[in-house]
Motif scaffolding. Structure first.
Motif, PDB file in Angstrom:
ATOM      1  N   GLY A  79       0.841  -1.185   0.000  1.00 51.19           N
ATOM      2  CA  GLY A  79       0.000   0.000   0.000  1.00 51.19           C
ATOM      3  C   GLY A  79       0.876   1.234   0.000  1.00 51.19           C
ATOM      4  O   GLY A  79       1.843   1.343  -0.751  1.00 51.19           O
ATOM      5  N   PRO A  80       0.606   2.202   0.898  1.00 51.06           N
ATOM      6  CA  PRO A  80       1.456   3.394   0.961  1.00 51.06           C
ATOM      7  C   PRO A  80       2.680   3.222   1.849  1.00 51.06           C
ATOM      8  O   PRO A  80       3.510   4.126   1.942  1.00 51.06           O
ATOM      9  N   VAL A  81       2.824   2.080   2.508  1.00 51.64           N
ATOM     10  CA  VAL A  81       3.899   1.868   3.471  1.00 51.64           C
ATOM     11  C   VAL A  81       5.145   1.338   2.760  1.00 51.64           C
ATOM     12  O   VAL A  81       5.073   0.360   2.015  1.00 51.64           O
ATOM     13  N   LEU A 137       7.752   9.494  13.098  1.00 46.55           N
ATOM     14  CA  LEU A 137       6.301   9.557  13.002  1.00 46.55           C
ATOM     15  C   LEU A 137       5.825  10.580  11.979  1.00 46.55           C
ATOM     16  O   LEU A 137       4.858  10.343  11.251  1.00 46.55           O
ATOM     17  N   GLY A 138       6.487  11.726  11.906  1.00 44.23           N
ATOM     18  CA  GLY A 138       6.084  12.734  10.934  1.00 44.23           C
ATOM     19  C   GLY A 138       6.227  12.241   9.509  1.00 44.23           C
ATOM     20  O   GLY A 138       5.327  12.424   8.680  1.00 44.23           O
ATOM     21  N   ALA A 139       7.342  11.596   9.199  1.00 43.97           N
ATOM     22  CA  ALA A 139       7.546  11.056   7.851  1.00 43.97           C
ATOM     23  C   ALA A 139       6.560   9.936   7.557  1.00 43.97           C
ATOM     24  O   ALA A 139       6.078   9.808   6.416  1.00 43.97           O
ATOM     25  N   PHE A 140       6.239   9.129   8.564  1.00 42.82           N
ATOM     26  CA  PHE A 140       5.282   8.038   8.355  1.00 42.82           C
ATOM     27  C   PHE A 140       3.902   8.588   8.004  1.00 42.82           C
ATOM     28  O   PHE A 140       3.243   8.077   7.088  1.00 42.82           O
ATOM     29  N   GLN A 146      -1.520  11.225   5.396  1.00 42.16           N
ATOM     30  CA  GLN A 146      -2.209  11.898   6.493  1.00 42.16           C
ATOM     31  C   GLN A 146      -1.542  13.234   6.800  1.00 42.16           C
ATOM     32  O   GLN A 146      -0.386  13.477   6.433  1.00 42.16           O
ATOM     33  N   THR A 147      -2.276  14.106   7.482  1.00 43.78           N
ATOM     34  CA  THR A 147      -1.730  15.393   7.873  1.00 43.78           C
ATOM     35  C   THR A 147      -0.598  15.200   8.882  1.00 43.78           C
ATOM     36  O   THR A 147      -0.725  14.438   9.834  1.00 43.78           O
ATOM     37  N   GLY A 290     -13.916  14.181  17.484  1.00 44.24           N
ATOM     38  CA  GLY A 290     -14.196  14.102  16.056  1.00 44.24           C
ATOM     39  C   GLY A 290     -13.594  12.868  15.410  1.00 44.24           C
ATOM     40  O   GLY A 290     -12.925  12.057  16.065  1.00 44.24           O
ATOM     41  N   PRO A 291     -13.826  12.677  14.120  1.00 45.16           N
ATOM     42  CA  PRO A 291     -13.245  11.531  13.399  1.00 45.16           C
ATOM     43  C   PRO A 291     -11.738  11.644  13.296  1.00 45.16           C
ATOM     44  O   PRO A 291     -11.177  12.744  13.358  1.00 45.16           O
ATOM     45  N   TRP A 292     -11.077  10.505  13.125  1.00 50.21           N
ATOM     46  CA  TRP A 292      -9.618  10.502  13.049  1.00 50.21           C
ATOM     47  C   TRP A 292      -9.101  11.386  11.930  1.00 50.21           C
ATOM     48  O   TRP A 292      -8.044  11.997  12.058  1.00 50.21           O
TER      49      TRP A 292
END
Length: 332
Positions: A79-81, A137-140, A146-147, A290-292
């Motif tokens: 996938g994107p990983v 985590l930011g790069a992941f 994701q934002t 709120g939603p994730w």
């Protein structure tokens, strides 16, 4: 040599028979393995609307043959990983399907995990275990689309069990525990320290001060106890040089949402003299909900009003007359 699209795997395979049942074992290696467009092995996890799928899992009890296949790749994409130096094992036997990731490098850190499925006629038992360490985590978050709202080096572990015949039912019947710790990171879009500095002087405008800013922290930690698809926060805290925070609430796996109440307090600067008394420093209460995919952060309005003298009098006016001076009698 096996060719999968533009990828090639080299190794050795052997076939054996146990009481007439065939079994295939082997080891394959590849410099590059791209599974970004491959369909999920057990069927779709999410529906077209982004909710958990109610489609039955595509799991057969052992299939026509046993399989024990070890696969390694210098670079792999699922996938994107993006993974590097990945080593995995696929095991299929009657009553057992297992996918194990023995090791892999993910965003400069390491990750290991195991997904085991015990197929059944009406439902399947699923167990998921995983650990990760020093993940950027930011790069992941950027890699998976994701934002980038948090950065730092993440480590943690997940241990979950569930049973059901579809992803939606599995999530509703998920139990277990998960923990994650992020060190030397930043929260983007919030400036807690700036808001706390203005809280005493201008309480009603304090929430505006942290929007669009940045909060650096030394460590952030959260521990969840998951029952029936809902994670209760056992411990959640954030510690930085200027501010610290703690949170309580729930994270819903079923609805893919969260509802937390966080308390942000300033950290006293080291220096001579005694530390301030507990509760002497201003604190900021925040509702995180709120939603994730679209989390909202809003200050607790009642707390801000109570800290604002002018606004407080509008809602709870000061007593007048006799009630203003107890013990004194009113004369004509």
């Amino acid at each position: 040599q096996i060719t999968m699209g533009a990828d090639k795997l080299d190794g050795a395979l052997s076939m054996h028979f146990d009481r007439g049942r065939p079994g295939l074992t082997g080891t394959l290696a590849s410099e590059r393995l791209d599974l970004s467009t491959a369909p999920p092995p057990f069927g779709p996890i999410l529906s077209g609307g982004g909710y958990w799928s109610y489609e039955r899992l595509h799991v057969q009890d052992g299939g026509a043959a046993d399989l024990d296949l070890r696969i390694s790749a210098a670079a792999a994409r699922i996938g994107p990983v993006k993974l590097e130096d990945a080593a995995a094992n696929l095991l299929v036997k009657p009553g057992r399907v297992e996918i194990a990731l023995g090791r892999a490098t993910l965003n400069k850190g390491t990750v290991k995990g195991r997904l085991a499925v015990a197929p059944g006629t009406e439902s399947h038992d699923v167990k998921l275990q995983g650990t990760f360490d020093r993940i950027d985590l930011g790069a992941f978050l950027t890699d998976i689309g994701q934002t980038r709202w948090i950065s730092g080096l993440a480590q943690g572990q997940v241990n979950l069990e569930a049973f059901g015949d579809s992803p939606a039912e599995l999530i509703r019947r998920t139990n277990g525990r998960a923990t994650i710790t992020v060190k030397q990171g930043d929260l983007w879009g919030v400036a807690f320290a700036e808001a706390l500095r203005r809280l005493e002087r201008r309480p009603l405008s304090a929430p505006l001060e942290w929007r669009g800013g940045r909060t650096a922290f030394e460590q952030a930690h959260i521990a969840l106890n998951v029952h029936a698809g809902v994670g209760e926060v056992l411990d959640a805290n954030l510690t930085g040089a200027a501010a610290r925070a703690g949170a309580q609430g729930r994270v819903s796996l079923v609805e893919r949402s969260l509802a937390l109440r966080a308390t942000v307090e300033p950290v006293a600067a080291p220096g001579p003299g005694t530390a301030p008394a507990l509760g002497a420093s201003p604190s900021l209460l925040l509702d995180i909900y709120g939603p994730w995919s679209d989390v909202s952060v809003a200050p607790d309005a009642r707390t801000l009003i109570q800290r604002s003298g002018a606004a407080r009098q509008l809602f709870t006016p000061e007593p007048q007359g006799e009630s203003a001076q107890p013990g004194l009698t009113r004369t004509e």
